[in-house]
Design a protein around this motif. Structure first.
Motif, PDB file in Angstrom:
ATOM      1  N   MET A 105       0.849  -1.189   0.035  1.00 50.69           N
ATOM      2  CA  MET A 105      -0.020  -0.062  -0.057  1.00 50.69           C
ATOM      3  C   MET A 105       0.997   1.142  -0.090  1.00 50.69           C
ATOM      4  O   MET A 105       2.029   1.223   0.787  1.00 50.69           O
ATOM      5  CB  MET A 105      -0.975  -0.165   1.265  1.00 50.69           C
ATOM      6  CG  MET A 105      -1.897  -1.056   1.311  1.00 50.69           C
ATOM      7  SD  MET A 105      -3.236  -0.587   0.431  1.00 50.69           S
ATOM      8  CE  MET A 105      -4.192   0.405   1.136  1.00 50.69           C
TER       9      MET A 105
ATOM     10  N   ARG B 165       0.680   5.387   0.317  1.00 50.14           N
ATOM     11  CA  ARG B 165      -0.009   6.988   0.312  1.00 50.14           C
ATOM     12  C   ARG B 165       0.085   7.824  -0.833  1.00 50.14           C
ATOM     13  O   ARG B 165       1.315   8.327  -1.001  1.00 50.14           O
ATOM     14  CB  ARG B 165       0.432   7.536   1.638  1.00 50.14           C
ATOM     15  CG  ARG B 165      -0.684   8.525   1.851  1.00 50.14           C
ATOM     16  CD  ARG B 165      -0.420   8.808   3.473  1.00 50.14           C
ATOM     17  NE  ARG B 165      -1.006  10.171   3.787  1.00 50.14           N
ATOM     18  CZ  ARG B 165      -2.022  10.204   4.384  1.00 50.14           C
ATOM     19  NH1 ARG B 165      -2.978   9.316   4.296  1.00 50.14           N
ATOM     20  NH2 ARG B 165      -2.513  11.397   4.519  1.00 50.14           N
TER      21      ARG B 165
ATOM     22  N   TRP C  13      -4.813   6.320   0.630  1.00 49.56           N
ATOM     23  CA  TRP C  13      -3.796   4.894   0.419  1.00 49.56           C
ATOM     24  C   TRP C  13      -4.336   4.108  -0.634  1.00 49.56           C
ATOM     25  O   TRP C  13      -5.526   3.902  -0.781  1.00 49.56           O
ATOM     26  CB  TRP C  13      -4.055   3.913   1.982  1.00 49.56           C
ATOM     27  CG  TRP C  13      -3.268   4.488   2.916  1.00 49.56           C
ATOM     28  CD1 TRP C  13      -3.918   5.338   4.062  1.00 49.56           C
ATOM     29  CD2 TRP C  13      -1.845   4.566   3.100  1.00 49.56           C
ATOM     30  NE1 TRP C  13      -2.844   5.713   4.697  1.00 49.56           N
ATOM     31  CE2 TRP C  13      -1.651   5.223   4.501  1.00 49.56           C
ATOM     32  CE3 TRP C  13      -1.012   3.837   2.714  1.00 49.56           C
ATOM     33  CZ2 TRP C  13      -0.565   5.356   5.261  1.00 49.56           C
ATOM     34  CZ3 TRP C  13       0.478   4.106   3.380  1.00 49.56           C
ATOM     35  CH2 TRP C  13       0.584   4.583   4.494  1.00 49.56           C
ATOM     36  N   VAL C  14      -3.600   3.551  -1.512  1.00 48.61           N
ATOM     37  CA  VAL C  14      -3.925   2.897  -2.473  1.00 48.61           C
ATOM     38  C   VAL C  14      -2.944   1.651  -2.757  1.00 48.61           C
ATOM     39  O   VAL C  14      -1.916   1.762  -2.295  1.00 48.61           O
ATOM     40  CB  VAL C  14      -3.808   3.778  -3.980  1.00 48.61           C
ATOM     41  CG1 VAL C  14      -4.795   4.832  -3.996  1.00 48.61           C
ATOM     42  CG2 VAL C  14      -2.229   4.276  -4.246  1.00 48.61           C
ATOM     43  N   ALA C  15      -3.626   0.787  -3.354  1.00 52.57           N
ATOM     44  CA  ALA C  15      -3.011  -0.685  -3.423  1.00 52.57           C
ATOM     45  C   ALA C  15      -1.794  -0.470  -4.421  1.00 52.57           C
ATOM     46  O   ALA C  15      -0.757  -1.306  -4.363  1.00 52.57           O
ATOM     47  CB  ALA C  15      -3.816  -1.768  -3.859  1.00 52.57           C
ATOM     48  N   ASP C  16      -2.314  -0.161  -5.798  1.00 54.07           N
ATOM     49  CA  ASP C  16      -1.168  -0.043  -6.709  1.00 54.07           C
ATOM     50  C   ASP C  16      -1.719   0.844  -7.810  1.00 54.07           C
ATOM     51  O   ASP C  16      -2.229   1.785  -7.555  1.00 54.07           O
ATOM     52  CB  ASP C  16      -1.329  -1.532  -7.515  1.00 54.07           C
ATOM     53  CG  ASP C  16      -2.607  -1.883  -7.950  1.00 54.07           C
ATOM     54  OD1 ASP C  16      -3.707  -0.942  -7.824  1.00 54.07           O
ATOM     55  OD2 ASP C  16      -2.939  -2.968  -8.336  1.00 54.07           O
TER      56      ASP C  16
ATOM     57  N   ALA D 281      -5.185   1.435  -8.907  1.00 53.48           N
ATOM     58  CA  ALA D 281      -6.039   1.939  -7.877  1.00 53.48           C
ATOM     59  C   ALA D 281      -5.702   3.366  -7.867  1.00 53.48           C
ATOM     60  O   ALA D 281      -6.711   4.093  -7.587  1.00 53.48           O
ATOM     61  CB  ALA D 281      -5.674   1.205  -6.535  1.00 53.48           C
TER      62      ALA D 281
END
Length: 126
Positions: A1, A3, A22-25, A28
């Protein structure tokens, strides 16, 4: 994850306010940026300068992860997201004939009562 910080850039200058999430990749982050751009276009869509703007996605250290123009964010194709938890709409159920007959029973009785009491408007010889 990661930010990710989303900042709007007009030409060579950036707006001072930014949003963080917050993003996974990268996919996202792109989806979140697209949502931000669509919201801004709904709110300020009459301003033609927005189509020349870009959204810059950076990490906590300030390193640029991605830059996406508003026009690309608005017009990029959207792929369906496979979500097993998503509920699919169902076709409305047709009422069973027995239920429909039961529901129409009082209406039919009322119609028969009213029909029995109705007198012809004109006399029998007319």
């Amino acid at each position: 994850m990661v930010r990710a910080h989303f900042t709007i850039r007009f030409g060579k200058s950036c707006l001072p306010a930014s949003a963080a999430q917050w993003v996974a990749d990268a996919d996202a982050a792109r989806a979140a940026a697209r949502t931000i751009v669509q919201g801004l276009m709904r709110q300020y869509g009459g301003d033609p300068r927005l189509l020349d703007a870009a959204i810059v996605i950076s990490d906590d250290d300030g390193a640029t992860l991605m830059e996406l123009s508003f026009s690309d964010a608005l017009y990029m194709p959207v792929e369906p997201v496979a979500d097993p938890e998503r509920r699919r709409p169902r076709a409305p159920r047709k009422a069973a004939p027995a239920r429909l007959s039961g529901a129409l029973g009082p209406v039919r009785r009322l119609a028969s009562v009213l029909g029995a009491k109705m007198q012809p408007l004109l006399g029998p010889g007319s």
